[in-house]
Design an enzyme around this catalytic site. Structure first.
Site, mmCIF file in Angstrom:
data_model
loop_
_atom_site.group_PDB
_atom_site.id
_atom_site.type_symbol
_atom_site.label_atom_id
_atom_site.label_comp_id
_atom_site.label_asym_id
_atom_site.label_seq_id
_atom_site.Cartn_x
_atom_site.Cartn_y
_atom_site.Cartn_z
ATOM 1 C CB CYS A 182 -0.877 0.054 1.237
ATOM 2 S SG CYS A 182 -1.908 -1.382 1.443
ATOM 3 N NE ARG B 223 4.620 1.784 -1.092
ATOM 4 C CZ ARG B 223 5.547 1.715 -0.134
ATOM 5 N NH1 ARG B 223 6.725 2.253 -0.343
ATOM 6 N NH2 ARG B 223 5.290 1.142 1.004
ATOM 7 C CD1 TRP C 78 -0.055 -5.427 -3.737
ATOM 8 C CD2 TRP C 78 -0.215 -6.593 -1.833
ATOM 9 N NE1 TRP C 78 0.473 -6.666 -3.961
ATOM 10 C CE2 TRP C 78 0.387 -7.410 -2.815
ATOM 11 C CE3 TRP C 78 -0.421 -7.126 -0.569
ATOM 12 C CZ2 TRP C 78 0.795 -8.717 -2.568
ATOM 13 C CZ3 TRP C 78 -0.018 -8.431 -0.310
ATOM 14 C CH2 TRP C 78 0.585 -9.209 -1.310
ATOM 15 C CG ASN D 221 1.702 0.317 4.145
ATOM 16 O OD1 ASN D 221 1.453 -0.876 4.031
ATOM 17 N ND2 ASN D 221 2.896 0.833 3.920
ATOM 18 N N GLY D 222 -0.316 -1.622 6.146
ATOM 19 C CA GLY D 222 0.079 -2.552 7.204
ATOM 20 C C GLY D 222 -1.053 -3.497 7.539
ATOM 21 C CD GLU E 199 18.278 -11.704 -8.596
ATOM 22 O OE1 GLU E 199 17.665 -12.279 -7.687
ATOM 23 O OE2 GLU E 199 17.926 -10.604 -9.060
ATOM 24 C CE LYS F 117 14.893 -9.829 -10.913
ATOM 25 N NZ LYS F 117 15.496 -9.724 -9.640
ATOM 26 C CD GLU G 209 10.981 -10.670 -9.406
ATOM 27 O OE1 GLU G 209 10.271 -10.346 -8.443
ATOM 28 O OE2 GLU G 209 12.189 -10.397 -9.456
ATOM 29 C CG HIS H 287 22.061 -36.467 -6.077
ATOM 30 N ND1 HIS H 287 22.515 -37.674 -5.635
ATOM 31 C CD2 HIS H 287 23.158 -35.736 -6.397
ATOM 32 C CE1 HIS H 287 23.845 -37.677 -5.665
ATOM 33 N NE2 HIS H 287 24.257 -36.512 -6.120
ATOM 34 C CE LYS I 283 11.850 -2.020 -6.069
ATOM 35 N NZ LYS I 283 12.748 -3.022 -6.688
#
Ligand code: AGP
Length: 606
Positions: free
Chosen positions: A2, A27, A75, A101-102, A479, A483, A486, A502, A601
């Site tokens: 948010c 965000r 969000w 927000n939260g 990484e 990338k 996502e 294995h 974000k």
């Protein structure tokens, strides 16, 4: 997650709030709204979906009159993304509008309590309890109502509260909130990017503090209502840095900015042929006292930590573990005063990372952080901080944030090895020389752009892509695969190449695409064997290797050759083609690259 903005001044508030919200779009959000006060009445306009819908509904804010207001991008956590659950939420008497927000952890109990005293709820959100609590305590002065309400809340809450008597409050508990000081107008926002078009003078609120804003004054209080004197900080980022600058996406712009970001991060810390990390504030004796390092972070920042672990262990011979913060925080970490906890975070606001730091701090560990956002919660929480100078990162998929984190970890490893007397002069000088060449090598890796785009067009239709590598290459695989998944939503997973036999090799069949990283020269022959094994089972191999590696060229179906440097420093250049690959694959699939679905974000809730 948010985003919150607030404004008070003599200009019309709604266009300013909408512009601020647009800057917070990155965000991640699923609905947006504004509340503006005019002649004692608060008007609320909110809607599910994009800010552009809100702009259309209000003619870019022109229809919502008034010079004081709050805005929000939501969000969803409690309740589906719809118009009703979107913020701001109004108290039933219309006196207070709230953005949040939260997560209010005790909202269910508060909701029950308010319902049993006859209060009606409209939404499924946890936030709405705040509006009703404010009304409940509203017979008092608005400041007292704010304090009494905040005292009832448990969890994380950054709140903006607009009262119909013209008072505006910003409250912070476990989340980002910055106050902006203008001339004859003042602001608050979740993030400096929403403020820098108006002012560079800011105040960072601490947890448990709240502020009242008028056009001419900002007063900060502690939770008991006593005024607190806060320092004013100057933001170094400029507006251009937070805009696309002609690129189609922020992600591409940020990939291209890496030579500059790395230069800004590395160069000022090299003086007279030495790495200087005085900002760390650790004495030589304190450094010698460290017998264990724990790196904690989330997502890409944890993969930067994985690279750091290999480099620190090799150069410093200090046992180093990397643990994602969401696990570490609940695991009763075994740390003490000889442990150095290194938290890595671009935003400095990641909830799990904050909790893991608190946990380790409580157990006596010395804490440091590698952070990009100055004044962020993590930067303030730890004992020692080193900043990456990447500039604002807007795309959800981190690029320059990640490479600058790796650069700091590399520098820290060399610095520490030197302080511990575990590196000789020749190796030190050679690493330092290669470190200084990183920005130009990254530029050369970026110059592979057209070739990588061509390759992405050959691979974009696959629904699963595997990444394999050993040692530092394996860290980069993690990484690289994150990338890709996502932003393109293609299943992508990283495996240590030695582990294939294995289990994972069972997945390989004719045409299975595998990205094989073969830049770690000490294990090059082993990687070549792994490539042979998967080729024999029909895999289509896209290899990433170092310039001049002829064996890879003859073995792989496709290849990318990156500039050589010291093996410990290669991961920074190695990740560039993987960032570009993910970008072009996502683009070919028509994905929303800067705002991938379901992602935010800055992950400010658990
Ligand atoms: C990476 O591309 C991500 N979007 C994500 O994994 C990110 O790195 C993670 O959420 C940590 O964020 P931070 O660096 O701001 O703490």
């Amino acid at each position: 997650m948010c985003g919150i903005v607030g404004f008070t001044g003599s200009r019309q508030a709604a266009p300013i709030l909408l512009e601020g919200l647009k800057r917070l779009e990155y965000r991640g959000y699923d609905s947006a709204g504004v509340a503006v006060l005019d002649s004692g009445d608060i008007s609320v306009v909110k809607t599910r979906g994009m800010i552009k819908n809100l702009c259309e509904m209000t003619h870019d804010g022109a229809d919502v009159k008034g010079c004081i207001g709050v805005g929000h991008t939501r969000w969803a956590t409690h309740g589906v993304p719809n118009d009703v659950n979107a913020h701001p939420h109004l108290s039933n008497n219309g006196r207070f509008a709230v953005v949040h927000n939260g997560i209010i952890e005790n909202y269910a109990q508060l909701r029950e309590e308010l319902i049993s005293s006859g209060i009606k709820f409209k939404s499924d959100t946890d936030t709405e309890v705040v509006a009703h609590l404010l009304e409940y305590y509203g017979d008092e002065d608005a400041k007292v109502a704010v304090m009494k309400t905040a005292a009832r809340l448990k969890g994380s809450y950054v709140l903006g509260v607009l009262c119909n008597d013209g008072r505006l409050f910003a409250i912070r508990e476990s989340g980002p909130l910055i106050l902006g000081i203008g001339v004859g107008e003042n602001y608050f926002a979740s993030d400096v990017t929403a403020l820098i078009a108006h002012t560079k003078n800011v105040i960072y609120l601490d947890d448990g503090e709240f502020a009242e804003l008028t056009p001419d004054k900002i007063t900060v209080y502690d939770c008991t209502g006593s005024p607190v004197t806060k320092p004013v900080s100057r933001v170094v980022w400029d507006v251009e840095a937070a805009e696309k600058g002609g690129y189609e996406h922020f992600m591409l712009k940020e990939i291209m900015e890496q030579p500059r970001a790395l230069k800004a991060t590395i160069e000022p810390r090299i003086k007279d042929g030495r790495i200087v990390l005085e900002e760390l504030g650790l004495t030589d004796e304190e450094l010698r006292d460290v017998n264990k390092i724990v790196i904690t972070a989330c997502g890409s920042a944890s993969y930067a930590g994985q690279v750091g672990r290999y480099v620190i262990e090799e150069l410093c011979r200090i046992p180093t573990q990397v643990e994602v913060a969401s696990e570490l925080r609940y695991r009763g970490p075994i740390v003490d005063s000889h442990t150095l906890l290194i938290a890595v975070s671009q935003s400095g606001e990641t909830a799990d990372t904050i909790a893991a730091i608190r946990e380790c701090k409580e157990k006596g560990a010395r804490t440091m952080a590698i952070v990009n956002v100055v004044g962020s919660t993590i930067a303030k929480l730890v004992d020692h901080v080193v900043y990456t100078w990447a500039g604002p990162e807007v795309a959800v998929a981190t690029t320059k944030g990640y490479t600058t984190q790796v650069a700091i970890l590399d520098m820290l490893a060399i610095y520490l090895a030197d302080k511990l007397g575990r590196i000789d002069k020749e190796r030190y000088d050679q690493l330092l020389g290669d470190l200084q060449e990183i920005p130009s090598k990254i530029q050369r890796a970026i110059d592979l752009n057209t070739h990588v785009q061509y390759l992405a067009e050959r691979y974009y239709q696959n629904r699963a892509i595997y990444f394999i590598g050993r040692n530092l290459d394996y860290a980069s695989c993690m990484e690289g695969s994150l990338k890709l998944k996502e932003i393109s939503y293609i299943f992508a997973e990283a495996y240590p190449a030695g582990e294939l036999k294995h289990g994972t090799i069972a997945l390989i069949e004719s045409g299975s695409p595998v990205v094989a990283l073969a830049c770690y020269e000490r294990l090059f022959d082993k990687m070549v064997s792994n490539i042979e094994e998967i080729k024999a089972r029909g895999a289509k191999v896209l290899a990433v290797a170092l310039e001049g590696d002829k064996r890879i060229v003859s073995q792989a179906d496709d290849f990318i050759l990156i500039p050589r440097s010291d093996p410990l420093l290669v991961p920074i250049a190695e990740i560039i083609p993987l960032q570009l690959f993910a970008y072009y694959v996502a683009k070919a699939n028509g994905c929303d690259i800067d705002k991938p679905k379901n992602l935010a974000k800055s992950v400010t809730v658990e």
